[in-house]
Scaffold this active site. Structure first.
Site, short mmCIF file in Angstrom:
data_model
loop_
_atom_site.label_atom_id
_atom_site.label_comp_id
_atom_site.label_asym_id
_atom_site.label_seq_id
_atom_site.Cartn_x
_atom_site.Cartn_y
_atom_site.Cartn_z
N ARG A 104 33.13 38.47 90.86
CA ARG A 104 34.32 37.66 90.59
C ARG A 104 34.68 36.83 91.80
NH1 ARG A 104 40.00 40.33 88.66
NH2 ARG A 104 39.92 41.22 90.77
N THR A 108 38.95 31.72 92.19
CA THR A 108 39.09 31.27 90.80
C THR A 108 39.17 32.43 89.81
OG1 THR A 108 36.71 31.18 90.38
CG2 THR A 108 37.73 29.24 91.38
N ASP A 200 40.06 48.83 92.72
CA ASP A 200 38.76 48.23 92.46
C ASP A 200 37.75 49.36 92.23
OD1 ASP A 200 36.01 47.24 93.15
OD2 ASP A 200 37.09 45.35 93.40
N ASP A 203 34.64 49.30 94.57
CA ASP A 203 34.94 49.70 95.94
C ASP A 203 35.15 51.22 96.03
OD1 ASP A 203 34.78 47.13 96.82
OD2 ASP A 203 36.94 46.83 97.03
#
Length: 209
Positions: A104, A108, A200, A203
């Site tokens: 990602r 944006t 996340d 992560d």
């Protein structure tokens, strides 16, 4: 809006709560994701077709059911989607695996593809796309777009958590693709993260948070 199946099994919900806890270790997070992946796999494959074959047991010849047709494909979106794969292959070791590399863009929030590898006959199989977090859904939409370009027409999406915005975006692009998830959370924050969520997933899986 397309189909959304929330897996409310007590074990799934219990393990999800443990995963949400920010004090959970990388090892514990990874193990819980593996366990939930196996439990959700039972649900997403509940309606697979069966056929009868004749076998010889130690006592008699009998007809018994086995999975019918070509084996399915698990298609994890790298990297967090890999957290589901081992558990699902434990249940269905004959399944094929397609790898879809997307990240990602932090500015944006759009998905950028960097890798795609699938079995040559992927279009003839049921494909289960694996993406733990359905947040903006840009990665999931891009992955299904890519699979459809390869001729895939029978697809399902498995995620750990989904945001309402992600579900709306995904089914706006692919209304016929059903979703299986452990929970639908409140909303996305300004950075595109699911709230309350669990951070996340990639992560936390790999200890890079």
């Amino acid at each position: 809006m397309g189909e959304v199946h929330v897996v409310r099994h007590p074990l799934v919900q219990h393990k999800l709560t443990l995963m949400r806890d920010q004090s959970r270790s990388t090892k514990g997070f990874r193990q819980l994701l593996n366990e939930i992946g196996m439990l959700i796999c039972y649900e997403v494959t509940r309606d697979l077709p069966l056929e009868e074959v004749e076998i010889q047991t130690p006592l008699a010849t009998t007809k018994a059911p086995i999975l019918s047709g070509k084996k399915l494909v698990f298609a994890p979106i790298l990297r967090a989607g890999m957290g589901f794969v081992d558990a699902m292959l434990e249940l269905i070791p004959s399944a094929r695996v397609a790898h879809i590399g997307l990240y990602r863009d932090p500015k944006t929030l759009q998905a950028v593809e960097y890798y795609f590898k699938a079995p040559p006959d992927v279009s003839e199989r049921l494909v289960i796309v694996l993406d733990p977090m359905l947040a903006t859904a840009n990665s999931a939409v891009a992955a299904v777009d890519r699979l459809k370009e390869r001729g895939c027409h029978e697809l399902r999406l498995v995620c750990l958590l989904a945001a309402p915005e992600g579900i709306e975006r995904f089914h706006g692009a692919h209304p016929e693709v059903p979703i299986w998830t452990a929970a639908v959370d409140s909303h996305l924050d300004a950075h595109g993260y699911i709230v309350p969520g669990l951070g996340d997933a990639g992560d936390r899986m790999f200890g890079t948070r």
